[in-house]
Design a protein around this motif. Structure first.
Motif, PDB file in Angstrom:
ATOM      1  N   ASP A  48       0.832  -1.206   0.000  1.00  0.00           N
ATOM      2  CA  ASP A  48       0.000   0.000   0.000  1.00  0.00           C
ATOM      3  C   ASP A  48       0.870   1.261   0.000  1.00  0.00           C
ATOM      4  O   ASP A  48       0.561   2.243  -0.688  1.00  0.00           O
ATOM      5  N   ALA A  49       1.958   1.239   0.774  1.00  0.00           N
ATOM      6  CA  ALA A  49       2.851   2.403   0.835  1.00  0.00           C
ATOM      7  C   ALA A  49       3.515   2.629  -0.522  1.00  0.00           C
ATOM      8  O   ALA A  49       3.578   3.764  -1.020  1.00  0.00           O
ATOM      9  N   PHE A  50       4.022   1.553  -1.113  1.00  0.00           N
ATOM     10  CA  PHE A  50       4.669   1.685  -2.424  1.00  0.00           C
ATOM     11  C   PHE A  50       3.665   2.169  -3.476  1.00  0.00           C
ATOM     12  O   PHE A  50       3.977   3.009  -4.314  1.00  0.00           O
ATOM     13  N   ARG A  51       2.444   1.633  -3.417  1.00  0.00           N
ATOM     14  CA  ARG A  51       1.427   2.008  -4.396  1.00  0.00           C
ATOM     15  C   ARG A  51       1.096   3.497  -4.285  1.00  0.00           C
ATOM     16  O   ARG A  51       0.948   4.192  -5.299  1.00  0.00           O
ATOM     17  N   ALA A  52       1.009   4.006  -3.061  1.00  0.00           N
ATOM     18  CA  ALA A  52       0.709   5.418  -2.864  1.00  0.00           C
ATOM     19  C   ALA A  52       1.808   6.304  -3.436  1.00  0.00           C
ATOM     20  O   ALA A  52       1.546   7.339  -4.072  1.00  0.00           O
ATOM     21  N   GLN A  53       3.065   5.894  -3.231  1.00  0.00           N
ATOM     22  CA  GLN A  53       4.186   6.691  -3.749  1.00  0.00           C
ATOM     23  C   GLN A  53       4.230   6.655  -5.271  1.00  0.00           C
ATOM     24  O   GLN A  53       4.470   7.679  -5.920  1.00  0.00           O
ATOM     25  N   LEU A  74      12.038   3.726  -3.993  1.00  0.00           N
ATOM     26  CA  LEU A  74      11.287   3.067  -2.930  1.00  0.00           C
ATOM     27  C   LEU A  74      12.248   2.508  -1.880  1.00  0.00           C
ATOM     28  O   LEU A  74      13.230   1.843  -2.223  1.00  0.00           O
ATOM     29  N   LEU A  75      11.940   2.779  -0.620  1.00  0.00           N
ATOM     30  CA  LEU A  75      12.740   2.294   0.506  1.00  0.00           C
ATOM     31  C   LEU A  75      12.285   0.870   0.834  1.00  0.00           C
ATOM     32  O   LEU A  75      11.127   0.659   1.230  1.00  0.00           O
ATOM     33  N   VAL A  76      13.172  -0.108   0.680  1.00  0.00           N
ATOM     34  CA  VAL A  76      12.735  -1.510   0.686  1.00  0.00           C
ATOM     35  C   VAL A  76      13.124  -2.313   1.927  1.00  0.00           C
ATOM     36  O   VAL A  76      12.871  -3.527   1.981  1.00  0.00           O
ATOM     37  N   ASP A  77      13.733  -1.663   2.954  1.00  0.00           N
ATOM     38  CA  ASP A  77      14.218  -2.459   4.086  1.00  0.00           C
ATOM     39  C   ASP A  77      13.481  -2.181   5.388  1.00  0.00           C
ATOM     40  O   ASP A  77      14.027  -2.386   6.473  1.00  0.00           O
TER      41      ASP A  77
END
Length: 430
Positions: A213-218, A228-231
């Motif tokens: 959801d966070a990635f989709r919003a960005q 995208l911050l992945v860790d």
């Protein structure tokens, strides 16, 4: 863009006004004097210093003027007397200042700044000049080492949250001068034209019910041209989620923790496996020049450096001093043990081989160095009779530093301790 900056007459120490008061009382305030800024040594482990902050210093001196309330406050607090307040009422620096150009290298004994004028007006500038140059040169020196260690890979400056809010702006400028590609600090972008960049923090991921959801919003807000911050949780799943949401055209991912070498290698393999060979890898997390150098063989495309930059990577000051060296044409020198000075106004050139490699810096007291092929005169005018001389842009100073780093012997770019990259030869004119 015009940027309004604060005035600077109180950005100095009380004792500067004590000396002014006393010199006005005994009639010595107007004696022609020469002060010099130099470093007795480089910070521990460094082989060169970077001159940074000259542009900020010029602005600060230009704004060194008093307005209603300034002098009244000084007299009410007993810092100065009414007679001194009258002398300061219309103060404008009227002397000359010669400097090593911003972006130039310096070494122990280099006469980085020469301030000439009446004793009173020159002594008032001491703290202001040193506070700017010591900070900015320390940051630029550390940042230049990081740029060398990065071997052409871009570095983003992101240390604003690790220092004072005003120092953060100056640090961004100094890091960009040293070769960083951009800063996270928006005021540095507004004030100095430094490119800005930024992505998101772990808080944004935690805000959402899932990482997807966070990635989709960005992605919905910025498209795939983002990072995208992945860790935040599991990095392997984070990378899978990033590509699942953004697709193989995602610009980049950022890794901010763990063994960055191992993490970057694994991330590159996984991105390639997922059909995203063009997605870049950005790493951050307390990076300095040594950790950047250790990642030289890792599949890293960009670095983010913060704390180490704004604190000079262990050398938060350039250790520069501001000393009186001449009065009425007569050389004067401090004789204190371990803190002595060489009297007389200095001139300096840097000597080079025909290939362009610097061989030595020659500094002469009370005269000019003998001219030789390949010499480059180091000091240039900053103020002439109180008027600011034309100055290079920040981009021009950035290019100057890049060229100067090419000119020093390759040993001088090593991160290991050693002698200064270019020896300084001090002499007195015959």
């Amino acid at each position: 863009m015009s940027v309004t900056l604060p005035r600077t007459p109180l950005y100095t120490d009380h004792y500067e006004y004590t000396m002014l008061e006393a010199s006005l009382h005994d009639g010595t305030a107007d004696r022609p004097s020469v002060f010099e800024v130099f470093g007795r040594r480089l910070p521990t482990g460094r082989r060169y210093g970077v001159v940074a902050g000259i542009g900020r210093m010029a602005d600060a001196i230009r704004r060194f003027r008093f307005e209603d309330g300034d002098l009244e406050g000084l007299t009410e607090r007993g810092v100065i007397k009414e007679s001194t307040a009258e002398w300061l009422a219309g103060f404008r620096f009227s002397g000359d200042i010669d400097v090593y150009a911003e972006g130039e290298l310096y070494f122990p004994g280099s006469p980085i700044v020469t301030v000439s004028g009446g004793f009173g007006e020159c002594v008032l500038l001491e703290t202001l000049v040193l506070s700017i140059l010591n900070h900015d040169s320390a940051v630029a020196g550390a940042a230049a080492r990081m740029v060398t260690a990065a071997r052409g890979r871009p570095i983003l400056e992101m240390g604003s949250r690790r220092t004072h809010e005003t120092a953060a702006i100056a640090s961004s400028r100094a890091a960009y001068l040293a070769g960083f590609s951009a800063t996270s600090n928006l005021e540095a972008g507004r004030r100095y034209g430094v490119p800005t960049a930024g992505t998101s923090a772990h808080a944004f991921t935690l805000l959402h019910r899932s990482e997807e959801d966070a990635f989709r919003a960005q992605i919905e807000a910025f498209g795939t041209d983002t990072t995208l911050l992945v860790d935040t949780y599991d990095i392997t799943q984070g990378i899978r989620n990033a590509i699942s949401v953004a697709g193989p055209r995602l610009r980049s991912i950022r890794i901010d923790s763990g063994d960055l070498d191992v993490m970057a290698t694994g991330a590159r393999e996984l991105l390639d496996e997922l059909g995203a060979p063009d997605t870049k890898i950005v790493v951050s997390g307390d990076l300095d020049e040594y950790s950047i150098a250790a990642l030289a063989a890792a599949p890293v495309d960009m670095y983010g450096a913060g704390t180490a930059v704004v604190v000079g990577s262990g050398a938060p000051t350039a250790q520069l001093v501001y000393k009186l060296v001449e009065v009425e044409g007569r050389p004067v020198a401090k004789r204190s043990e371990h803190k002595g000075t060489t009297g007389g106004r200095k001139s300096a050139v840097r000597r080079h081989k025909p290939t362009g490699t610097a061989t030595e810096e020659v500094v002469v007291s009370q005269g000019e160095p003998e001219s030789m092929p390949g010499d480059k005169r180091l000091q240039v005018p900053l103020f002439v009779s109180g008027e600011l001389a034309p100055q290079p842009t920040l981009e021009e100073s950035r290019e100057l530093l890049r060229q100067r780093l090419i000119s020093i012997p390759w040993e001088g770019l090593k991160l290991s301790p050693g002698d200064p990259a270019v020896p300084v030869v001090m002499s007195r004119a015959s």
